[in-house]
Write a protein that holds these residues in place. Structure first.
Motif, mmCIF file in Angstrom:
data_model
loop_
_atom_site.group_PDB
_atom_site.id
_atom_site.type_symbol
_atom_site.label_atom_id
_atom_site.label_comp_id
_atom_site.label_asym_id
_atom_site.label_seq_id
_atom_site.Cartn_x
_atom_site.Cartn_y
_atom_site.Cartn_z
ATOM 1 N N SER A 96 -13.332 1.523 13.003
ATOM 2 C CA SER A 96 -12.856 2.798 12.469
ATOM 3 C C SER A 96 -13.079 2.819 10.958
ATOM 4 O O SER A 96 -13.412 1.797 10.354
ATOM 5 C CB SER A 96 -11.374 2.942 12.767
ATOM 6 N N ALA B 248 -11.659 8.895 1.891
ATOM 7 C CA ALA B 248 -12.277 9.425 3.113
ATOM 8 C C ALA B 248 -11.413 9.178 4.346
ATOM 9 O O ALA B 248 -11.788 9.552 5.446
ATOM 10 C CB ALA B 248 -13.655 8.798 3.305
ATOM 11 N N LEU B 249 -10.249 8.557 4.154
ATOM 12 C CA LEU B 249 -9.428 8.179 5.313
ATOM 13 C C LEU B 249 -8.379 9.242 5.624
ATOM 14 O O LEU B 249 -7.981 10.007 4.755
ATOM 15 C CB LEU B 249 -8.719 6.852 5.035
ATOM 16 N N ASP B 250 -7.923 9.267 6.866
ATOM 17 C CA ASP B 250 -6.856 10.201 7.212
ATOM 18 C C ASP B 250 -5.544 9.719 6.594
ATOM 19 O O ASP B 250 -5.421 8.558 6.196
ATOM 20 C CB ASP B 250 -6.726 10.360 8.725
ATOM 21 N N ALA B 251 -4.575 10.599 6.494
ATOM 22 C CA ALA B 251 -3.366 10.349 5.711
ATOM 23 C C ALA B 251 -2.648 9.059 6.129
ATOM 24 O O ALA B 251 -2.242 8.255 5.281
ATOM 25 C CB ALA B 251 -2.424 11.541 5.832
ATOM 26 N N GLU B 252 -2.525 8.854 7.427
ATOM 27 C CA GLU B 252 -1.775 7.707 7.918
ATOM 28 C C GLU B 252 -2.491 6.389 7.580
ATOM 29 O O GLU B 252 -1.876 5.427 7.111
ATOM 30 C CB GLU B 252 -1.616 7.852 9.436
ATOM 31 N N THR B 253 -3.807 6.377 7.819
ATOM 32 C CA THR B 253 -4.596 5.182 7.510
ATOM 33 C C THR B 253 -4.575 4.904 6.008
ATOM 34 O O THR B 253 -4.488 3.762 5.570
ATOM 35 C CB THR B 253 -6.053 5.368 7.979
ATOM 36 N N ARG B 254 -4.631 5.971 5.203
ATOM 37 C CA ARG B 254 -4.632 5.819 3.748
ATOM 38 C C ARG B 254 -3.356 5.101 3.306
ATOM 39 O O ARG B 254 -3.396 4.163 2.510
ATOM 40 C CB ARG B 254 -4.733 7.194 3.087
ATOM 41 N N TRP B 255 -2.266 5.530 3.850
ATOM 42 C CA TRP B 255 -0.972 4.966 3.540
ATOM 43 C C TRP B 255 -0.951 3.463 3.873
ATOM 44 O O TRP B 255 -0.575 2.615 3.059
ATOM 45 C CB TRP B 255 0.072 5.754 4.350
ATOM 46 N N ASP C 249 -5.563 11.370 -6.451
ATOM 47 C CA ASP C 249 -4.353 11.500 -5.659
ATOM 48 C C ASP C 249 -3.168 10.998 -6.492
ATOM 49 O O ASP C 249 -3.066 9.805 -6.792
ATOM 50 C CB ASP C 249 -4.555 10.665 -4.387
#
Lengths: 275, 266
Positions: free
Chosen positions: A148, A176-183, A206
């Protein structure tokens, strides 16, 4: 430089950027000033974030530190040595995925060490260590096409750290990551900061990310890029807290966020319309 | 459940149906051809029915001489294509990697691309005579310039971040070329080779129907002189089958070489 004696204050700075400017020639013959007279130091073990609206030249500053762009004016020093080009002492992590498709996770992490002639046994041991650090043990023989986005960035982090750089450069690494993965990735970076204590210069737009991760935030203005404010995240009292929820609850967090949001709005190109 | 209709937009069909339909179209094609000849709609002398062509093909192959001609044609294809790759792959990679190399070679390569290779046949005949060398030279110039350009474009498409990642890990230019640029572009380079090999077969026929005594094309021209239409058709079938076979082998090699690629990218 004739006549002027290069008198540089001998601070304990790891990275020292002094009076750096960068202008680009456009195809129409105009000259665009991307970065104007930027000066700052990054101390050993510090995580410093370059924050600002898009088009403020923060990535250009990072790329000059990496040696991928040359400054038009000024100088950049790492450990007292002038930066003249790219090198393995300044490993960079990009926003886009840069895992090499044709190599397994293990081979990707060993890649930099292979370039630099690290003997096989040591290479393997170091790669194992960093693969565990980014929690990819189960995927060491997988190819990037099976991973992923978040896992690909873990590979990039392990690969760069395994090469043992003097400073880690990150260009919107989780953008480039979705919010949950970024966290999750931000918290992972905090864990790494605690255990390895690397020196990091990171670019982000950010605000939350900058406040959560950085010891120091350099806020840059738009067109041309200058440093507007040098903010320390003092409310964290020098701690690296790998829990984003806890950080947002600390006293002082909201004030800093509001202050930066205000600056961000002032720098926004849509400011007139909103007012 | 909704009724399954025979034709649905973009609905995938079972593998067995794909195979059955693919076979059916050929069966119908040959059946119509047979029928047309049997009904004397066409003159059997100029349009022999499929079963006669197949019979002739079998006789030609059993005779042995045709097999030698097929071997000669394959040899010409292979040698010319190998020579073209030997130059095009390294040159294309260097032109795609370094602007200075591109600026030097590209005006030459682009110009050659617009010169039709068959227009060189008279020259090549004067220089090399009617033997293998002339045929191989034609195939070589027919393929070389396109191959260089396509490979250059694929190398240019290698993402800058991959190269810059290697730079910031301490890679030298040579190391980056060897460990990033070449492996990143290689899957597409092999695809380009596969496509240009198909073009090579086209030039082969052109080379062998002009002033040739050996090869599949020459067999066809000889058959024409004696109005052996069945032999011409059998030769065309052989050329088609060989083209398909080599394309398949290239596809197989690609799959073997680049197992790491996502199914979708293949």
């Amino acid at each position: 430089m004739r006549g002027a004696v290069a008198s540089r204050p001998q601070t304990g700075a790891k990275l020292s950027v002094s009076h750096v400017s960068k202008s680009f020639d456009t195809s129409s013959g105009d000259v665009i000033d991307a970065v104007v007279d930027v000066s700052f130091d990054v101390a050993e073990n510090e995580l410093c974030a370059l924050l600002g609206p898009s088009g403020c030249g923060k990535s250009t500053v990072l790329r000059m530190v990496a040696g991928l762009e040359e400054p038009t004016d000024g100088s950049l020093m790492l450990d007292g040595q002038e930066i003249v080009g790219p090198g393995g002492d300044r490993g960079m992590i990009f926003q886009t995925y840069t895992s090499f498709d044709w190599l397994t996770v293990q081979q990707n992490v060993e890649y930099g060490m292979r370039l630099n002639g690290v003997p096989k046994g040591e290479r393997k041991a170091r790669a194992d260590h960093y693969i565990e650090l980014v929690q990819l043990e189960k995927f060491r023989n997988a190819f990037p096409s099976q991973l992923s986005g978040g896992m690909k960035q873990r590979v990039a982090i392990a690969r760069t750290l395994a090469n043992n750089p003097a400073i880690l450069l990150m260009d919107e690494p989780f953008g480039a990551l979705d919010a949950e993965t970024r966290w999750t990735m931000q918290e992972l970076l905090m864990i790494i900061m605690e255990s390895l204590r690397p020196t990091v210069l990171m670019v982000t737009h950010d605000i939350e990310e900058a406040i959560f991760l950085a010891d120091r935030i350099l806020f840059m203005t738009r067109h041309p890029g200058r440093i507007r404010e040098d903010l320390e995240t003092r409310f964290k009292s020098g701690q690296r807290i790998p829990d984003k929820e806890a950080v947002t609850g600390l006293e002082g967090y909201a004030d800093l966020e509001r202050h930066i949001m205000h600056m961000m709005r002032e720098e926004s190109p849509n400011r007139e319309r909103r007012a | 459940m909704r009724r399954q209709r025979w034709l649905e937009f973009k609905r995938p069909i079972p593998r067995r149906a794909t195979v059955a339909l693919g076979v059916a179209v050929w069966v119908i094609f040959f059946a119509l051809w047979e029928f047309a000849v049997a009904q004397a709609w066409v003159n059997a002398k100029f349009m022999p029915p499929p079963h006669v062509v197949v019979g002739t093909l079998y006789e030609m192959l059993a005779g042995g001489a045709f097999v030698v001609d097929i071997g000669i044609s394959i040899y010409r294809i292979f040698l010319s294509f190998a020579l073209a790759c030997l130059i095009a792959v390294p040159l294309g990679i260097l032109m795609g990697s370094f602007r200075r190399v591109e600026a030097f070679f590209n005006p030459l390569v682009s110009a050659w691309r617009y010169l039709p290779a068959p227009s060189f046949i008279p020259l090549l005949l004067m220089w090399f005579g009617t033997g293998d060398t002339q045929k191989i030279a034609l195939l070589f110039i027919g393929v070389l310039w396109f191959l260089i350009t396509i490979i250059m474009d694929h190398v240019k498409a290698v993402r800058a971040e991959l190269i810059e990642t290697s730079m910031t890990l301490g890679g030298s230019r040579w190391q980056i070329l060897r460990t990033v640029v070449v492996p990143a572009a290689m899957p597409n380079i092999v695809v380009a080779m596969r496509q240009m090999l198909a073009v090579s077969w086209t030039y082969l026929v052109i080379a062998e129907i002009v002033a040739a005594t050996t090869g599949i094309g020459a067999v066809m021209m000889r058959a024409k002189r004696f109005l052996h239409v069945d032999q011409i058709m059998a030769s065309i079938i052989v050329i088609g089958l060989l083209g398909l076979l080599f394309d398949y082998l290239f596809r197989l090699t690609h799959r073997r070489m680049f197992r790491y690629l996502d199914e979708r990218e293949r």
